[in-house]
Design an enzyme around this catalytic site. Structure first.
Site, PDB file in Angstrom:
ATOM      1  N   CYS A  15       0.892  -1.090  -0.020  1.00 12.90           N
ATOM      2  CA  CYS A  15       0.170   0.145  -0.096  1.00 12.90           C
ATOM      3  C   CYS A  15       1.062   1.114  -0.156  1.00 12.90           C
ATOM      4  CB  CYS A  15      -0.914  -0.094   1.182  1.00 12.90           C
ATOM      5  SG  CYS A  15      -2.035  -1.387   1.321  1.00 12.90           S
TER       6      CYS A  15
ATOM      7  N   ARG B  78      -8.133  -4.028  -3.444  1.00 13.26           N
ATOM      8  CA  ARG B  78      -7.410  -2.815  -4.081  1.00 13.26           C
ATOM      9  C   ARG B  78      -8.152  -2.560  -5.307  1.00 13.26           C
ATOM     10  NH1 ARG B  78      -2.113  -2.722  -1.523  1.00 13.26           N
ATOM     11  NH2 ARG B  78      -1.669  -4.780  -0.728  1.00 13.26           N
TER      12      ARG B  78
HETATM   13  C1  BEZ Z   1       0.500  -4.615   2.060  1.00 11.66           C
HETATM   14  O1  BEZ Z   1       1.767  -4.861   1.975  1.00 11.66           O
HETATM   15  O2  BEZ Z   1       0.097  -3.614   1.403  1.00 11.66           O
HETATM   16  C2  BEZ Z   1      -0.523  -5.464   2.269  1.00 11.66           C
HETATM   17  C3  BEZ Z   1      -0.165  -6.977   2.051  1.00 11.66           C
HETATM   18  C4  BEZ Z   1      -1.137  -8.021   2.510  1.00 11.66           C
HETATM   19  C5  BEZ Z   1      -2.184  -7.338   3.187  1.00 11.66           C
HETATM   20  C6  BEZ Z   1      -2.581  -6.165   3.418  1.00 11.66           C
HETATM   21  C7  BEZ Z   1      -1.891  -5.382   2.886  1.00 11.66           C
END
Ligand code: BEZ
Length: 219
Positions: free
Chosen positions: A55, A132
């Site tokens: 993110c 997402r």
């Molecule tokens: C992330 O790295 O943004 C992420 C990865 C897995 C679950 C939620 C966020």
């Protein structure tokens, strides 16, 4: 509302529908979506959680492209199921660590109401985090494209930019865009809907013609 056995999920908004309106709290203050959207394109995206690596790369990429989006009359707005305090701390932390300032509004959707309204919660992927999602909403408030990615795969900023350029080009030039189209490539003249239009395509001179239903023009 449907109930898949875990949490209740709203029907998902679809392309061509009016973007559902809502009032909410964001990192830039209170906001009514229909007012924010008035006269501008909006790219509305959700992310699973603040202070997570994928993110951070994605929202930093949006921040790095703020001039591109502004030049295309497009506002950015993010959302996650995190508090405003978490958002502020994360934005500040990213600015301190990398110099990137994610200064577009990020919705604090703690009760998941906006995420539910936009079909951003996919319970088999996560019940307490948004997937997402990217919604492309035109200045009339119509949803024009929707993209969904899972939690473990980041989005592609070049594809997000290409999608916006394609939507705006299709509207402005009244064309359709072929596979892998990018700015500068030829566009497709919409296929004929009548015999008269078909004969026009057959007789016409175009930049590229495979047959009457596949004609390309420079845009
Ligand atoms: C992330 O790295 O943004 C992420 C990865 C897995 C679950 C939620 C966020």
């Amino acid at each position: 509302m449907e109930n898949n056995g875990h949490v209740k999920v709203n029907p998902m908004p679809r392309i061509g529908e009016k973007a559902p309106d809502f009032e909410t709290i964001t990192t830039t203050g209170k906001l009514k979506f229909s007012e924010f959207n008035k006269g501008s394109w909006v790219v509305f995206f959700s992310h699973p959680a603040d202070f997570t690596p994928v993110c951070t790369t994605e929202l930093s990429a949006f921040a790095n492209e703020k001039d591109f989006f502004a030049s295309r009359n497009t506002k950015l707005i993010g959302l996650s199921i995190d508090s405003i305090h978490s958002h502020l701390a994360w934005v500040n932390n990213v600015r301190d660590n990398t110099g990137v300032y994610m200064d577009f509004p990020i919705i604090a959707d703690l009760d998941m109401s906006v995420g539910q309204l936009y079909g951003m919660i996919h319970p088999n992927e996560a019940t307490t985090a948004a997937v997402r999602a990217v919604f492309f909403i035109d200045p009339k408030g119509i949803i024009r494209m929707i993209q969904y990615y899972p939690l473990n795969v980041g989005r592609n900023m070049e594809e997000i930019k290409r999608s916006l350029i394609a939507l705006q080009t299709a509207d402005e030039k009244k064309v359709a865009l072929p596979v892998n189209w990018k700015q500068g490539d030829k566009a497709i003249v919409p296929p004929p809907k009548t015999l008269e239009e078909m004969d026009e395509r057959i007789a016409g001179v175009y930049d590229e013609k495979v047959d009457f239903y596949l004609v390309k023009t420079t845009v």
